[in-house]
Design a protein around this motif. Structure first.
Motif, PDB file in Angstrom:
ATOM      1  N   ARG A 114       0.820  -1.209   0.000  1.00 20.30           N
ATOM      2  CA  ARG A 114       0.000   0.000   0.000  1.00 20.30           C
ATOM      3  C   ARG A 114       0.859   1.267   0.000  1.00 20.30           C
ATOM      4  N   PRO A 115       0.312   2.381  -0.497  1.00 22.58           N
ATOM      5  CA  PRO A 115       1.083   3.633  -0.547  1.00 22.58           C
ATOM      6  C   PRO A 115       1.683   4.054   0.792  1.00 22.58           C
ATOM      7  N   LEU A 116       0.935   3.879   1.880  1.00 18.01           N
ATOM      8  CA  LEU A 116       1.457   4.250   3.191  1.00 18.01           C
ATOM      9  C   LEU A 116       2.707   3.440   3.527  1.00 18.01           C
ATOM     10  N   GLN A 117       2.728   2.176   3.144  1.00 15.42           N
ATOM     11  CA  GLN A 117       3.902   1.346   3.385  1.00 15.42           C
ATOM     12  C   GLN A 117       5.116   1.868   2.605  1.00 15.42           C
ATOM     13  N   PHE A 118       4.890   2.225   1.342  1.00 19.91           N
ATOM     14  CA  PHE A 118       5.988   2.769   0.543  1.00 19.91           C
ATOM     15  C   PHE A 118       6.545   4.047   1.179  1.00 19.91           C
ATOM     16  N   ALA A 119       5.639   4.916   1.601  1.00 22.02           N
ATOM     17  CA  ALA A 119       6.074   6.189   2.183  1.00 22.02           C
ATOM     18  C   ALA A 119       6.904   5.962   3.436  1.00 22.02           C
ATOM     19  N   LEU A 120       6.422   5.114   4.341  1.00 26.45           N
ATOM     20  CA  LEU A 120       7.142   4.912   5.594  1.00 26.45           C
ATOM     21  C   LEU A 120       8.407   4.086   5.407  1.00 26.45           C
ATOM     22  N   ALA A 121       8.429   3.189   4.430  1.00 24.54           N
ATOM     23  CA  ALA A 121       9.667   2.449   4.161  1.00 24.54           C
ATOM     24  C   ALA A 121      10.752   3.402   3.671  1.00 24.54           C
ATOM     25  N   GLY A 122      10.373   4.372   2.850  1.00 19.85           N
ATOM     26  CA  GLY A 122      11.352   5.365   2.408  1.00 19.85           C
ATOM     27  C   GLY A 122      11.806   6.249   3.548  1.00 19.85           C
ATOM     28  N   ILE A 123      10.866   6.663   4.399  1.00 21.39           N
ATOM     29  CA  ILE A 123      11.233   7.481   5.561  1.00 21.39           C
ATOM     30  C   ILE A 123      12.154   6.691   6.484  1.00 21.39           C
ATOM     31  N   ASN A 124      11.864   5.401   6.662  1.00 20.62           N
ATOM     32  CA  ASN A 124      12.711   4.546   7.500  1.00 20.62           C
ATOM     33  C   ASN A 124      14.147   4.501   6.967  1.00 20.62           C
ATOM     34  N   ALA A 125      14.308   4.302   5.669  1.00 24.28           N
ATOM     35  CA  ALA A 125      15.652   4.237   5.087  1.00 24.28           C
ATOM     36  C   ALA A 125      16.373   5.575   5.224  1.00 24.28           C
ATOM     37  N   HIS A 126      15.635   6.639   4.952  1.00 23.75           N
ATOM     38  CA  HIS A 126      16.258   7.954   4.915  1.00 23.75           C
ATOM     39  C   HIS A 126      16.605   8.460   6.314  1.00 23.75           C
TER      40      HIS A 126
END
Length: 240
Positions: A114-126
């Protein structure tokens, strides 16, 4: 403002040496170009839009002098962004991005994420990986130590926390997708930007203390990268 030049890699910590004066305008232009070239459903595009919004807001706050030291704030913001931009370029060129970013690029077209997962996975990496390295990058460029950047670090972090709240509100599925939202709530409730930001500051201080011991610094950085990558894979667990 002039566009920021590409960065070279300095031995030891693997941190970039900026070849020209960094600007927020330069990294914003590059993120806008990505937005124009990627379909909105692309998982990396979801994160890119989130991060573009953050970077534009930080740039606005720098322009209205909300940061006490403009050059320090802009340097931290741009070197932070350059880590993400370098990961995008590595993936586009067929090279392996850092381990923390690989799950997002691998799952970017998965229909069950889901889009929310993509957003938070990117925030997690960054946040989990790139932010600590950006603090060290900035200290090396500015000739200071992390304690002198703590105010700028905290203000950037405050913007990110506000954005995370908005992301969760905007991207969480509605009541008609409750069967998805229930496991999604459980999955994402285990991750906190506040904790990730605190860990990034601790990691930056450790890396700064290890700057005279490049092998130990490299080992610490690699372990941090791998650990954040595992969290990213968990956040991107397909739910449908």
């Amino acid at each position: 403002m002039a566009k920021t030049e590409r960065s070279a890699t300095r031995p030891g910590l693997g941190v970039p040496t900026v070849l020209d004066e960094p600007t927020v305008d330069g990294v914003v232009a590059r993120m806008r170009a990505f937005r124009a070239s990627w379909p909105p459903a692309d998982g990396v595009a979801v994160f890119n839009q989130v991060y573009l919004t953050v970077t534009e807001e930080i740039g606005r706050r720098i322009d209205v002098r909300e940061f006490a030291w403009r050059r320090s704030a802009e340097t931290l913001d741009v070197l932070f962004a350059e880590r993400y931009l370098a990961a995008v370029e590595a993936a586009a060129d067929g090279r392996r991005p850092p381990a923390c970013w690989r799950p997002l690029f691998q799952y970017r077209h998965h229909p069950g994420v889901r889009p929310l997962q993509f957003a938070l996975a990117g925030i997690n990496a960054h946040i989990g990986h790139d932010l600590a390295l950006a603090v060290v990058d900035s200290c090396q460029l500015l000739g200071c130590d992390p304690a002198e950047l703590e105010g700028e670090f905290d203000r950037v972090g405050d913007v990110l926390v506000l954005l995370e709240e908005r992301v969760r509100e905007d991207l969480m599925p509605g009541p008609d997708l409750l069967e998805i939202a229930d496991p999604l709530t459980h999955l994402l409730g285990s991750w906190s930007l506040e904790r990730a930001r605190d860990a990034a500051w601790s990691a930056a201080r450790i890396l700064w203390g290890l700057r005279g011991l490049p092998q130990l610094a490299e080992e610490f950085r690699d372990r941090m990268d791998s650990g954040i990558g595992l969290v990213g894979r968990y956040l991107l667990t397909p739910l449908g």
